[in-house]
Design a protein around this motif. Structure first.
Motif, PDB file in Angstrom:
ATOM      1  N   ILE A  29       0.856  -1.180   0.000  1.00  0.00           N
ATOM      2  CA  ILE A  29       0.000   0.000   0.000  1.00  0.00           C
ATOM      3  C   ILE A  29       0.895   1.233   0.000  1.00  0.00           C
ATOM      4  N   SER A  30       0.458   2.268  -0.705  1.00  0.00           N
ATOM      5  CA  SER A  30       1.266   3.488  -0.800  1.00  0.00           C
ATOM      6  C   SER A  30       0.752   4.556   0.141  1.00  0.00           C
ATOM      7  N   LEU A  31       1.671   5.369   0.584  1.00  0.00           N
ATOM      8  CA  LEU A  31       1.419   6.453   1.518  1.00  0.00           C
ATOM      9  C   LEU A  31       1.977   7.730   0.914  1.00  0.00           C
ATOM     10  N   ILE A  99       5.541   6.572  -0.777  1.00  0.00           N
ATOM     11  CA  ILE A  99       6.299   5.373  -0.469  1.00  0.00           C
ATOM     12  C   ILE A  99       5.318   4.213  -0.472  1.00  0.00           C
ATOM     13  N   THR A 100       5.776   3.082  -0.952  1.00  0.00           N
ATOM     14  CA  THR A 100       4.969   1.865  -0.918  1.00  0.00           C
ATOM     15  C   THR A 100       5.571   0.979   0.152  1.00  0.00           C
ATOM     16  N   VAL A 101       4.713   0.484   1.041  1.00  0.00           N
ATOM     17  CA  VAL A 101       5.182  -0.301   2.171  1.00  0.00           C
ATOM     18  C   VAL A 101       4.515  -1.672   2.179  1.00  0.00           C
ATOM     19  N   ILE A 111      -3.211   2.977   7.325  1.00  0.00           N
ATOM     20  CA  ILE A 111      -2.635   3.880   6.323  1.00  0.00           C
ATOM     21  C   ILE A 111      -3.737   4.552   5.516  1.00  0.00           C
ATOM     22  N   ALA A 112      -4.743   3.794   5.107  1.00  0.00           N
ATOM     23  CA  ALA A 112      -5.861   4.376   4.355  1.00  0.00           C
ATOM     24  C   ALA A 112      -6.576   5.429   5.192  1.00  0.00           C
TER      25      ALA A 112
END
Length: 147
Positions: A29-31, A99-101, A111-112
């Protein structure tokens, strides 16, 4: 040319190698990185272990996001920034935009939520020490299992 077994690879040719081997219990998932300072001044690299802080009417520690592994760092066009390299005079420095984690379902939900409720700030916890990274990620899994 003949296509023989020895000429075929099980590994896809892709710039997203980390995404091709996600564990079954994790997701990528990206942040968003909303400012240079919030994303560690553009110094983040794949495999870094980071902590995510939330700012929503004050700074808050996010227990679900104490130790998170970075899979990729991308600019605003979605291009991977890779590792930190010295700039040349003719090259314009690309800024990290996301960033993708690697995240569990609980972490992905956190995160969402942060993406929609407030801003985040990233802190580097570990780089280049695989043993420490494994220990930190195991501690995070332990924290998640107790919630």
């Amino acid at each position: 040319d003949y296509i023989l077994h020895g000429k075929v690879s099980a590994t896809p040719l892709s710039s997203d190698a980390a995404l091709n081997s996600l564990p079954s219990d994790k997701a990528a998932i990206s942040l968003s990185i909303k400012s240079l300072a919030a994303g560690l001044s553009g110094k983040l690299q794949p495999n870094d272990i980071v902590r995510v802080y939330s700012y929503n009417e004050g700074i808050h520690d996010v227990p679900e996001l104490q130790f998170v592994k970075v899979l990729a760092v991308t600019d605003a066009s979605g291009t991977d920034l890779g590792t930190v390299q010295p700039e040349t005079d003719t090259e314009e420095k690309q800024e990290a935009a996301a960033i993708t984690v690697l995240a569990s379902p609980v972490q992905a939900q956190a995160i969402a939520r942060l993406e929609n409720e407030g801003s985040t700030h990233i802190a580097l916890i570990s780089r280049g020490d695989d043993t420490l990274a494994s220990e930190l990620l195991a501690r995070q899994d332990d924290i998640l299992s107790k919630q």
